[in-house]
Design a protein around this motif. Structure first.
Motif, PDB file in Angstrom:
ATOM      1  N   ALA A  66      43.222  74.773  62.969  1.00 22.48           N
ATOM      2  CA  ALA A  66      42.322  74.411  64.073  1.00 22.48           C
ATOM      3  C   ALA A  66      40.893  74.867  63.806  1.00 22.48           C
ATOM      4  CB  ALA A  66      42.823  75.002  65.383  1.00 22.48           C
ATOM      5  N   ASP A  67      40.735  75.984  63.097  1.00 20.49           N
ATOM      6  CA  ASP A  67      39.399  76.541  62.845  1.00 20.49           C
ATOM      7  C   ASP A  67      38.879  76.226  61.440  1.00 20.49           C
ATOM      8  OD1 ASP A  67      41.256  78.137  61.564  1.00 20.49           O
ATOM      9  OD2 ASP A  67      40.326  80.040  62.151  1.00 20.49           O
ATOM     10  N   ILE A  68      39.302  75.117  60.876  1.00 22.68           N
ATOM     11  CA  ILE A  68      38.880  74.701  59.532  1.00 22.68           C
ATOM     12  C   ILE A  68      37.350  74.698  59.414  1.00 22.68           C
ATOM     13  CG2 ILE A  68      39.001  72.255  60.198  1.00 22.68           C
ATOM     14  CD1 ILE A  68      39.776  73.467  56.680  1.00 22.68           C
ATOM     15  N   VAL A  69      36.860  75.113  58.254  1.00 25.41           N
ATOM     16  CA  VAL A  69      35.427  75.043  57.951  1.00 25.41           C
ATOM     17  C   VAL A  69      35.281  74.228  56.671  1.00 25.41           C
ATOM     18  CG1 VAL A  69      33.361  76.336  57.287  1.00 25.41           C
ATOM     19  CG2 VAL A  69      34.922  77.269  59.022  1.00 25.41           C
ATOM     20  N   LEU A  70      34.432  73.212  56.715  1.00 23.09           N
ATOM     21  CA  LEU A  70      34.122  72.395  55.547  1.00 23.09           C
ATOM     22  C   LEU A  70      32.671  72.650  55.174  1.00 23.09           C
ATOM     23  CD1 LEU A  70      34.518  70.042  53.490  1.00 23.09           C
ATOM     24  CD2 LEU A  70      33.784  68.516  55.324  1.00 23.09           C
ATOM     25  N   GLU A  71      32.444  73.030  53.926  1.00 20.32           N
ATOM     26  CA  GLU A  71      31.099  73.212  53.410  1.00 20.32           C
ATOM     27  C   GLU A  71      30.950  72.324  52.184  1.00 20.32           C
ATOM     28  OE1 GLU A  71      30.076  77.327  52.798  1.00 20.32           O
ATOM     29  OE2 GLU A  71      31.336  77.923  54.488  1.00 20.32           O
ATOM     30  N   ALA A  72      29.935  71.486  52.188  1.00 21.24           N
ATOM     31  CA  ALA A  72      29.727  70.566  51.070  1.00 21.24           C
ATOM     32  C   ALA A  72      28.287  70.671  50.589  1.00 21.24           C
ATOM     33  CB  ALA A  72      30.031  69.134  51.501  1.00 21.24           C
ATOM     34  N   ARG A  73      28.128  70.853  49.284  1.00 21.06           N
ATOM     35  CA  ARG A  73      26.795  70.826  48.667  1.00 21.06           C
ATOM     36  C   ARG A  73      26.653  69.499  47.942  1.00 21.06           C
ATOM     37  NH1 ARG A  73      25.406  75.333  45.128  1.00 21.06           N
ATOM     38  NH2 ARG A  73      23.368  74.386  45.306  1.00 21.06           N
ATOM     39  N   LEU A  74      25.497  68.885  48.091  1.00 22.39           N
ATOM     40  CA  LEU A  74      25.210  67.560  47.542  1.00 22.39           C
ATOM     41  C   LEU A  74      26.260  66.526  47.959  1.00 22.39           C
ATOM     42  CD1 LEU A  74      24.069  68.541  43.933  1.00 22.39           C
ATOM     43  CD2 LEU A  74      22.636  68.081  45.924  1.00 22.39           C
ATOM     44  N   PRO A  75      26.556  66.437  49.264  1.00 21.04           N
ATOM     45  CA  PRO A  75      27.559  65.456  49.704  1.00 21.04           C
ATOM     46  C   PRO A  75      27.067  64.030  49.497  1.00 21.04           C
ATOM     47  CG  PRO A  75      26.422  66.345  51.598  1.00 21.04           C
ATOM     48  CD  PRO A  75      25.923  67.110  50.389  1.00 21.04           C
ATOM     49  N   LYS A  76      27.995  63.139  49.266  1.00 22.22           N
ATOM     50  CA  LYS A  76      27.666  61.724  49.093  1.00 22.22           C
ATOM     51  C   LYS A  76      27.785  61.076  50.473  1.00 22.22           C
ATOM     52  CE  LYS A  76      28.670  58.241  45.680  1.00 22.22           C
ATOM     53  NZ  LYS A  76      29.658  57.847  44.677  1.00 22.22           N
ATOM     54  N   MET A  77      26.645  60.991  51.142  1.00 24.87           N
ATOM     55  CA  MET A  77      26.620  60.479  52.507  1.00 24.87           C
ATOM     56  C   MET A  77      25.476  59.473  52.632  1.00 24.87           C
ATOM     57  SD  MET A  77      27.144  64.114  54.484  1.00 24.87           S
ATOM     58  CE  MET A  77      27.250  63.411  56.106  1.00 24.87           C
ATOM     59  N   PRO A  78      25.536  58.596  53.648  1.00 19.87           N
ATOM     60  CA  PRO A  78      24.450  57.635  53.836  1.00 19.87           C
ATOM     61  C   PRO A  78      23.099  58.318  54.058  1.00 19.87           C
ATOM     62  CG  PRO A  78      26.338  57.048  55.196  1.00 19.87           C
ATOM     63  CD  PRO A  78      26.635  58.384  54.580  1.00 19.87           C
ATOM     64  N   VAL A  79      23.107  59.498  54.680  1.00 21.69           N
ATOM     65  CA  VAL A  79      21.887  60.265  54.903  1.00 21.69           C
ATOM     66  C   VAL A  79      21.799  61.308  53.792  1.00 21.69           C
ATOM     67  CG1 VAL A  79      20.694  61.803  56.489  1.00 21.69           C
ATOM     68  CG2 VAL A  79      22.100  59.942  57.386  1.00 21.69           C
ATOM     69  N   LEU A  80      20.657  61.388  53.136  1.00 18.25           N
ATOM     70  CA  LEU A  80      20.485  62.315  52.032  1.00 18.25           C
ATOM     71  C   LEU A  80      20.405  63.751  52.543  1.00 18.25           C
ATOM     72  CD1 LEU A  80      20.193  62.335  48.987  1.00 18.25           C
ATOM     73  CD2 LEU A  80      17.725  62.173  49.278  1.00 18.25           C
ATOM     74  N   LEU A  81      21.392  64.567  52.190  1.00 17.21           N
ATOM     75  CA  LEU A  81      21.451  65.971  52.582  1.00 17.21           C
ATOM     76  C   LEU A  81      21.741  66.816  51.357  1.00 17.21           C
ATOM     77  CD1 LEU A  81      23.816  65.715  55.704  1.00 17.21           C
ATOM     78  CD2 LEU A  81      21.346  66.045  55.747  1.00 17.21           C
ATOM     79  N   SER A  82      21.174  68.027  51.319  1.00 17.79           N
ATOM     80  CA  SER A  82      21.504  68.932  50.212  1.00 17.79           C
ATOM     81  C   SER A  82      22.780  69.704  50.509  1.00 17.79           C
ATOM     82  CB  SER A  82      20.353  69.890  49.928  1.00 17.79           C
ATOM     83  OG  SER A  82      20.113  70.703  51.057  1.00 17.79           O
ATOM     84  N   SER A  83      23.095  69.875  51.797  1.00 15.77           N
ATOM     85  CA  SER A  83      24.343  70.532  52.165  1.00 15.77           C
ATOM     86  C   SER A  83      24.781  70.063  53.543  1.00 15.77           C
ATOM     87  CB  SER A  83      24.185  72.058  52.139  1.00 15.77           C
ATOM     88  OG  SER A  83      23.275  72.470  53.128  1.00 15.77           O
ATOM     89  N   PHE A  84      26.040  70.318  53.824  1.00 17.38           N
ATOM     90  CA  PHE A  84      26.654  69.851  55.057  1.00 17.38           C
ATOM     91  C   PHE A  84      27.703  70.885  55.456  1.00 17.38           C
ATOM     92  CE2 PHE A  84      30.166  67.449  57.036  1.00 17.38           C
ATOM     93  CZ  PHE A  84      29.485  66.822  58.068  1.00 17.38           C
ATOM     94  N   ARG A  85      27.768  71.235  56.724  1.00 17.15           N
ATOM     95  CA  ARG A  85      28.779  72.178  57.201  1.00 17.15           C
ATOM     96  C   ARG A  85      29.388  71.638  58.487  1.00 17.15           C
ATOM     97  NH1 ARG A  85      29.548  78.298  57.165  1.00 17.15           N
ATOM     98  NH2 ARG A  85      30.844  78.576  58.985  1.00 17.15           N
TER      99      ARG A  85
END
Length: 122
Positions: free
Chosen positions: A29-48
């Motif tokens: 239930a308390d999962i944490v996802l951290e992504a560096r350089l995710p492949k997303m439509p919006v350019l982000l360097s990281s995502f949490r």
């Protein structure tokens, strides 16, 4: 840590089938996802992202089938799964999954290489 990962292979196979229910069943239930350089439509360097509900909303709102991956390398022990994946564009993705005592995913950390696997040096 042992070479190979039956659980990692199951996860990637389910992901490639876009089997959202199987994927969500693996999460705490308390999962944490951290992504560096995710492949997303919006350019982000990281995502949490924190929480199974938000993870579920993200998966269910994806506009088409989930992107597919090939396993390049996999290892696991009783509380960790480490995967190196190749996406359809031949980019590498390193993924570490931490499991709790209930064998549920509590943390997923991913890093996209930004480099092609074929014909490049890592």
């Amino acid at each position: 840590m042992q070479s190979g990962s039956a659980r990692g292979e199951q996860l990637v196979e389910a992901w490639n089938r876009s089997d959202v229910e199987f994927i969500l069943d693996q999460l705490a239930a308390d999962i944490v996802l951290e992504a560096r350089l995710p492949k997303m439509p919006v350019l982000l360097s990281s995502f949490r992202l924190k929480g199974k509900i938000k993870f579920s909303l993200g998966l269910r709102s994806y506009p088409r089938k989930l992107p597919t991956f090939n396993i390049v390398s996999a290892m696991e022990d009783s509380h960790t799964i480490c995967l190196v994946l190749e996406d359809a564009d031949h980019y590498l993705l390193a993924v570490t999954i931490e499991l709790n005592d209930d064998d549920k995913f509590v943390r997923i950390i991913s890093y996209r290489s930004g480099r092609h696997l074929r014909g490049s040096t890592l």
